[in-house]
Structure formats: structure tokens, C-alpha cells
Design an enzyme around this catalytic site. Structure first.
Site, PDB file in Angstrom:
ATOM      1  N   SER A 177     -15.711  -2.249 -14.539  1.00 33.97           N
ATOM      2  CA  SER A 177     -16.098  -3.494 -15.204  1.00 33.97           C
ATOM      3  C   SER A 177     -17.473  -3.960 -14.729  1.00 33.97           C
ATOM      4  CB  SER A 177     -15.055  -4.581 -14.932  1.00 33.97           C
ATOM      5  OG  SER A 177     -14.864  -4.728 -13.543  1.00 33.97           O
TER       6      SER A 177
ATOM      7  N   PRO B 112     -14.337   1.832 -22.812  1.00 33.83           N
ATOM      8  CA  PRO B 112     -13.956   1.301 -24.130  1.00 33.83           C
ATOM      9  C   PRO B 112     -14.399  -0.146 -24.346  1.00 33.83           C
ATOM     10  CG  PRO B 112     -12.012   2.085 -22.896  1.00 33.83           C
ATOM     11  CD  PRO B 112     -13.198   2.255 -22.004  1.00 33.83           C
TER      12      PRO B 112
ATOM     13  N   CYS C 101      -9.460  -1.531  17.282  1.00 32.47           N
ATOM     14  CA  CYS C 101     -10.468  -0.616  17.841  1.00 32.47           C
ATOM     15  C   CYS C 101     -10.968   0.298  16.719  1.00 32.47           C
ATOM     16  CB  CYS C 101      -9.898   0.174  19.020  1.00 32.47           C
ATOM     17  SG  CYS C 101      -8.775   1.519  18.581  1.00 32.47           S
TER      18      CYS C 101
ATOM     19  N   HIS D 138     -14.982   2.488  -1.434  1.00 36.08           N
ATOM     20  CA  HIS D 138     -13.983   1.489  -1.047  1.00 36.08           C
ATOM     21  C   HIS D 138     -12.890   2.084  -0.160  1.00 36.08           C
ATOM     22  CE1 HIS D 138     -15.066  -1.495  -4.537  1.00 36.08           C
ATOM     23  NE2 HIS D 138     -16.007  -1.367  -3.629  1.00 36.08           N
TER      24      HIS D 138
ATOM     25  N   CYS E 247      -4.847   1.712  21.376  1.00 32.38           N
ATOM     26  CA  CYS E 247      -4.847   0.332  21.890  1.00 32.38           C
ATOM     27  C   CYS E 247      -3.569  -0.429  21.550  1.00 32.38           C
ATOM     28  CB  CYS E 247      -6.078  -0.422  21.387  1.00 32.38           C
ATOM     29  SG  CYS E 247      -5.987  -0.881  19.654  1.00 32.38           S
TER      30      CYS E 247
ATOM     31  N   CYS F  31      -1.553   1.643  16.787  1.00 30.97           N
ATOM     32  CA  CYS F  31      -2.658   2.503  17.215  1.00 30.97           C
ATOM     33  C   CYS F  31      -2.259   3.228  18.496  1.00 30.97           C
ATOM     34  CB  CYS F  31      -3.907   1.657  17.446  1.00 30.97           C
ATOM     35  SG  CYS F  31      -5.289   2.596  18.103  1.00 30.97           S
TER      36      CYS F  31
ATOM     37  N   TYR G  99       0.826  -1.215   0.000  1.00 25.82           N
ATOM     38  CA  TYR G  99       0.000   0.000   0.000  1.00 25.82           C
ATOM     39  C   TYR G  99       0.863   1.270   0.000  1.00 25.82           C
ATOM     40  CZ  TYR G  99      -4.256  -2.599   0.080  1.00 25.82           C
ATOM     41  OH  TYR G  99      -5.272  -3.416  -0.309  1.00 25.82           O
TER      42      TYR G  99
HETATM   43  P1  OAD Z   1     -11.671  -3.085 -13.201  1.00 24.32           P
HETATM   44  O1  OAD Z   1     -10.205  -3.203 -13.363  1.00 24.32           O
HETATM   45  O2  OAD Z   1     -12.440  -4.330 -12.911  1.00 24.32           O
HETATM   46  O3  OAD Z   1     -12.315  -2.463 -14.527  1.00 24.32           O
HETATM   47  C1  OAD Z   1     -11.784  -1.314 -15.127  1.00 24.32           C
HETATM   48  C2  OAD Z   1     -12.703  -0.934 -16.258  1.00 24.32           C
HETATM   49  O4  OAD Z   1     -12.238   0.299 -16.792  1.00 24.32           O
HETATM   50  C3  OAD Z   1     -12.739  -1.924 -17.404  1.00 24.32           C
HETATM   51  O5  OAD Z   1     -14.100  -2.209 -17.746  1.00 24.32           O
HETATM   52  C4  OAD Z   1     -12.045  -1.193 -18.557  1.00 24.32           C
HETATM   53  O6  OAD Z   1     -12.598  -1.507 -19.832  1.00 24.32           O
HETATM   54  C5  OAD Z   1     -12.325   0.257 -18.198  1.00 24.32           C
HETATM   55  N1  OAD Z   1     -11.349   1.226 -18.721  1.00 24.32           N
HETATM   56  C6  OAD Z   1     -10.032   1.049 -18.965  1.00 24.32           C
HETATM   57  N2  OAD Z   1      -9.471   2.189 -19.403  1.00 24.32           N
HETATM   58  C7  OAD Z   1     -10.452   3.115 -19.438  1.00 24.32           C
HETATM   59  C8  OAD Z   1     -10.497   4.491 -19.785  1.00 24.32           C
HETATM   60  N3  OAD Z   1      -9.407   5.159 -20.198  1.00 24.32           N
HETATM   61  N4  OAD Z   1     -11.687   5.139 -19.698  1.00 24.32           N
HETATM   62  C9  OAD Z   1     -12.795   4.498 -19.276  1.00 24.32           C
HETATM   63  N5  OAD Z   1     -12.808   3.195 -18.932  1.00 24.32           N
HETATM   64  C10 OAD Z   1     -11.656   2.514 -19.003  1.00 24.32           C
HETATM   65  O7  OAD Z   1     -11.941  -1.960 -12.096  1.00 24.32           O
HETATM   66  P2  OAD Z   1     -13.224  -1.677 -11.207  1.00 24.32           P
HETATM   67  O8  OAD Z   1     -14.472  -1.905 -11.966  1.00 24.32           O
HETATM   68  O9  OAD Z   1     -13.015  -0.349 -10.578  1.00 24.32           O
HETATM   69  O10 OAD Z   1     -12.157  -3.503  -5.211  1.00 24.32           O
HETATM   70  O11 OAD Z   1     -13.085  -2.783 -10.100  1.00 24.32           O
HETATM   71  C11 OAD Z   1     -13.990  -2.768  -9.038  1.00 24.32           C
HETATM   72  C12 OAD Z   1     -13.316  -3.214  -7.776  1.00 24.32           C
HETATM   73  O12 OAD Z   1     -12.650  -4.462  -8.006  1.00 24.32           O
HETATM   74  C13 OAD Z   1     -12.195  -2.317  -7.298  1.00 24.32           C
HETATM   75  O13 OAD Z   1     -12.633  -1.200  -6.555  1.00 24.32           O
HETATM   76  C14 OAD Z   1     -11.405  -3.242  -6.415  1.00 24.32           C
HETATM   77  C15 OAD Z   1     -11.365  -4.445  -7.355  1.00 24.32           C
HETATM   78  O14 OAD Z   1     -11.185  -5.656  -6.777  1.00 24.32           O
HETATM   79  C16 OAD Z   1     -11.501  -3.686  -4.048  1.00 24.32           C
HETATM   80  O15 OAD Z   1     -10.301  -3.622  -3.947  1.00 24.32           O
HETATM   81  C17 OAD Z   1     -12.402  -3.958  -2.895  1.00 24.32           C
END
Ligand code: OAD
Length: 251
Positions: free
Chosen positions: A193, A218, A134, A123, A154, A151, A70
């Protein structure tokens, strides 16, 4: 239903007439700032065990390794800048008479850095920290750790203030996003996605309540067939033009 592709005039009109707008964003929103998405080739989850870096169990096994990961992401995000698409969404909020709220799955802070004021970080945020035991939270933490900080109340290890797999989203934020999805007139879904719940269902609640759905991505997603408008291009390309057109029509 088949979405209308690239109909910027009609989508902009829907945005201009809306009394309330909800924008839902995912990792693709930040791709043009240079932050990798999660899925697909070169995605953050590609070749990486999600269980190791994005679950409470992974953190309990190796807190230092998780913090290192991170900290690297903090460093990467701080080296990036919001792009024209982030800025366009901030302009939409400040230039429209209707409230515009962004519900984002992103933890990179780029919407706020672009000037958006009403951002629901569903998120969590890379730049917050909370106690693994805690309820103590540090709202702004930009340090880089290779060992977990402890922390101050705690003594337990502090963890990144993000939602991990198997965890609930912060209830107050999720409830607000769900309420907005049922009240708004337009949902603009950008760069997700649409496969991770519960966020993936928000546009469906909105559709059921009569909202117009506009997708910018896209790639086709499971949501595309239920959208009224689809723009199969990058966010940084579509959003500035769409917002310019919409703001020119706002009365
Ligand atoms: P994803 O990586 O699953 O999807 C990214 C999406 O962005 C895809 O559908 C791509 O086609 C699209 N994409 C790529 N480039 C782009 C651009 N320039 N303009 C517009 N769209 C574009 O990411 P998330 O949907 O955000 O959760 O994933 C959801 C969650 O899954 C995240 O928040 C994370 C992950 O596991 C946690 O960590 C809890």
C-alpha cells in the site's frame, strides 16, 4: 505523470535492459498464497489493536498472548506455498544477467521458499527469534509457543524476530536497500500500500536517481502517480507473464 497501464512490452523491455533490478514487495505479494494483508476488510489489523501484538510495550504487557499470535501466524505460513508470482521473481533473478534483489516487508519467508537467493527481509522474519534484552538471536526457529522461551544467555524472554511499530528497521538491511534504490535501473513494486515508512520512500529515491518504476497492485496507491508503468492486477497474474517477456528479451 500518468503511468502507462498494462504496457507489458515496454515494461519488460525496461527490465530486460536493466543492469540492476530492485523488487520491493509487501503483503499483497503473498495474498494469493492465502496470507491476509494488513489493511482493508479482513486485513490482519482489522478489528485488532496493533499496540497489543506489534509493539514492544504490548509484548511487555502480555508476552504469552503475543507469542500465541505469532505462533498462529507461523503455523498459517507453514501451511501455505509460494505462488506463481514468487516463482517468477526467482526465475527473474536466476535467468537475468543483472543482479535482482528483493527488499520485502513480508515476514513469511515465501520468497526464499520460491527460490529467490538475494532477499532483504526489512521487517525481519516470522521464523527468527531474538532476546528482548541482550543481543542473542536464533536464526531459525519454527516452534510454536504459548509461553515465551527464555534466552539461553541472560534468561530474559525471547521475542519474535520481527520489526514492531516504534522500532528501527535493521540498519544494515535498510542501508543496503537504500543504496540499491539509488543505483538500480528498474524498481518493481509489488503488493504494497506504500504507506509505511521507511520502505514507502525507497521507490521515490529510485525515481529521483533516474530509475524506471513499475507497480503491480490491483489498487491505486500513493506511489501510482509517480510510476512509469502500472499493472492494476494480481501479482500471480502479472509477474509470470512480465518475467517471461523480459527474460525472452535479455541478451
Ligand atoms: P498492506 O496490507 O498495507 O497493503 C497490501 C497491498 O497489497 C494493498 O495495496 C493491496 O491493494 C495489494 N494487493 C492485494 N492483493 C494483491 C495481489 N494479489 N497482488 C498484488 N497486490 C495485491 O501491506 P503492506 O504494504 O505490506 O509492518 O504493509 C506494510 C507494512 O504495514 C507491513 O509490513 C506491516 C504493516 O503494518 C509491520 O508490521 C512493521
Amino acid at each position: 505523470m500518468i503511468p502507462r497501464i498494462d504496457d507489458a512490452e515496454a515494461a519488460a523491455r525496461a527490465l530486460a535492459r536493466a543492469e540492476s533490478i530492485l523488487v520491493i514487495t509487501g503483503a499483497g505479494m503473498s495474498a494469493e498464497s492465502g496470507i491476509p494483508t494488513f489493511r482493508g476488510p479482513d486485513g490482519l489489523w482489522e478489528g485488532r489493536s496493533v499496540e497489543d501484538v506489534a509493539t514492544p510495550e504490548g509484548f511487555a504487557r502480555d508476552p504469552a498472548g503475543v507469542w500465541q499470535w505469532y505462533s498462529d501466524r507461523r503455523r498459517n505460513c507453514l501451511q501455505t506455498e509460494p505462488h506463481a508470482g514468487h516463482v517468477a521473481l526467482a526465475r527473474l533473478e536466476h535467468g537475468h544477467r543483472a543482479p535482482v534483489t528483493i527488499a520485502t516487508q513480508n515476514i513469511d519467508g515465501l520468497h526464499r521458499r520460491a527460490g529467490s537467493g538475494d532477499v532483504i527481509e526489512l521487517h525481519g522474519s516470522l521464523f527468527t527469534t531474538r532476546c528482548s534484552k541482550c543481543s542473542h538471536q536464533v536464526p531459525e526457529d519454527r516452534a510454536f509457543y504459548s509461553e515465551p522461551p527464555t534466552c539461553e544467555y541472560c534468561g530474559a524472554p525471547m521475542r519474535p524476530g520481527v520489526v514492531w511499530f516504534g522500532e528501527m528497521l535493521p540498519a544494515d538491511r535498510l542501508l543496503r536497500a537504500q543504496a540499491l534504490s539509488q543505483e538500480c535501473d528498474v524498481v518493481l513494486v509489488v503488493g504494497t500500500s506504500a504507506v509505511v515508512q521507511p520502505v514507502a520512500s525507497l521507490p521515490l529515491y529510485a525515481r529521483h536517481s533516474g530509475a524506471t518504476l513499475v507497480e503491480v497492485n490491483p489498487q491505486e496507491t500513493p506511489l501510482t502517480p509517480v510510476c512509469h508503468f502500472a499493472f492494476p492486477h494480481a501479482a500471480g497474474e502479472v509477474l509470470p507473464q512480465l518475467v517471461d517477456r523480459a527474460l525472452a528479451m535479455v541478451e
